[in-house]
Design an enzyme around this catalytic site. Sequence first.
Site, PDB file in Angstrom:
ATOM      1  N   CYS A 109      -2.264   2.237  -1.275  1.00 15.36           N
ATOM      2  CA  CYS A 109      -3.436   1.479  -1.676  1.00 15.36           C
ATOM      3  C   CYS A 109      -4.712   2.347  -1.675  1.00 15.36           C
ATOM      4  O   CYS A 109      -4.759   3.370  -2.344  1.00 15.36           O
ATOM      5  CB  CYS A 109      -3.572   0.259  -0.759  1.00 15.36           C
ATOM      6  SG  CYS A 109      -4.615  -1.065  -1.394  1.00 15.36           S
TER       7      CYS A 109
ATOM      8  N   GLU B 288       3.129  -1.836  -1.931  1.00 12.40           N
ATOM      9  CA  GLU B 288       2.639  -1.716  -0.558  1.00 12.40           C
ATOM     10  C   GLU B 288       2.972  -2.963   0.242  1.00 12.40           C
ATOM     11  O   GLU B 288       2.777  -4.096  -0.226  1.00 12.40           O
ATOM     12  CB  GLU B 288       1.121  -1.506  -0.551  1.00 12.40           C
ATOM     13  CG  GLU B 288       0.566  -1.326   0.870  1.00 12.40           C
ATOM     14  CD  GLU B 288      -0.953  -1.430   0.939  1.00 12.40           C
ATOM     15  OE1 GLU B 288      -1.546  -0.646   1.704  1.00 12.40           O
ATOM     16  OE2 GLU B 288      -1.544  -2.267   0.247  1.00 12.40           O
TER      17      GLU B 288
ATOM     18  N   LYS C  96      -0.173   4.359   6.898  1.00 15.24           N
ATOM     19  CA  LYS C  96      -1.486   4.330   6.245  1.00 15.24           C
ATOM     20  C   LYS C  96      -2.571   4.814   7.204  1.00 15.24           C
ATOM     21  O   LYS C  96      -2.726   4.293   8.306  1.00 15.24           O
ATOM     22  CB  LYS C  96      -1.790   2.911   5.773  1.00 15.24           C
ATOM     23  CG  LYS C  96      -3.027   2.788   4.898  1.00 15.24           C
ATOM     24  CD  LYS C  96      -3.133   1.373   4.331  1.00 15.24           C
ATOM     25  CE  LYS C  96      -4.294   1.247   3.367  1.00 15.24           C
ATOM     26  NZ  LYS C  96      -4.336  -0.104   2.749  1.00 15.24           N
TER      27      LYS C  96
END
Length: 316
Positions: free
Chosen positions: A170, A45, A136
């Site tokens: 994540c 990430e 994200k």
Amino acid sequence: MDNVLKVALAQIAPVWLDKLATLKKIEATIVAAAKENAELVVFGEALLPGYPFWLALTNGAGWDLKVNKELHAHYVRNAIQIEAGELDGVCKLAKEHQMAIYLGIIERPKNRGGHSIYCSLVYIDQNGNIQSVHRKLQPTYDEQLTWAPGDGNGLQVHALKQFTVGGLNCWENWMPLPRTALYGQGENLHIAVWPGSDHNTKDITRFIARESRSYVISVSSLMKKEDFPTDTPHLNAILENAPDVLANGGSCIAGPDGEWLLEPVLNQEGLLFHTLDFNRVYEERQNFDPVGHYSRPDVTKLIVNRERQSTVEFED
């Protein structure tokens, strides 16, 4: 054989907040993976150009502090604008080596004005084409001080030999509904990317594998105190509170039964390889399939908005 896939987990450290130097390191890693005949390589990430570690070290929530503004501006300058061709070199290597790639980047997209940045996971196929850019959905805790929240456009899966791959960033991997959005599209090889540290990967990797009866690959980056470049703005303020190890890796692989194929690897930089056998997916789906025979869409159903969000829409 279409039912086997050789994967490479790239557990490396960025040249922190230096996008050109980090791109060179990424490209060299791709070439090294190709020499071992890897068919899919996964990077952590926000690897390009790095995770915003300073937020937890320099009073990142302080209002109107010069240190935060200058570090943020430095971060934005080193973010990636895909529309400007800044991933063309990576795409060229993917095509040259017939290799698929998942790459975590900090994106500065033109379709959101070009100033805000997003933590994005990019999928590049074996022909060198970018097939999805997943921003994200919800930056975690202090990440919200620098990253903007994304949208559902990147909740997509992709065919890779007999596998169907998808990925999340994540702590998105802890979100049941985004996971379900991927499962429902036939995902059976789940990619979870992290900034680093086994405290993130050691539990959720096996949990997702057991829940979905899929392979799960978690890839983390590395970062040590000495990895901060000497020309980093406000370096002394960062180092004053920085631990010796900020990200210790923890990259790993779980099989469709939830057991380890590769246990979390700590403090080791380089490529980790494993060959996956698709038949194991069918074997474990025999008694549980979360979106197939072991689901009840007449009772519970997920609706996903995959429209790419933008503030303005022009009708010329």
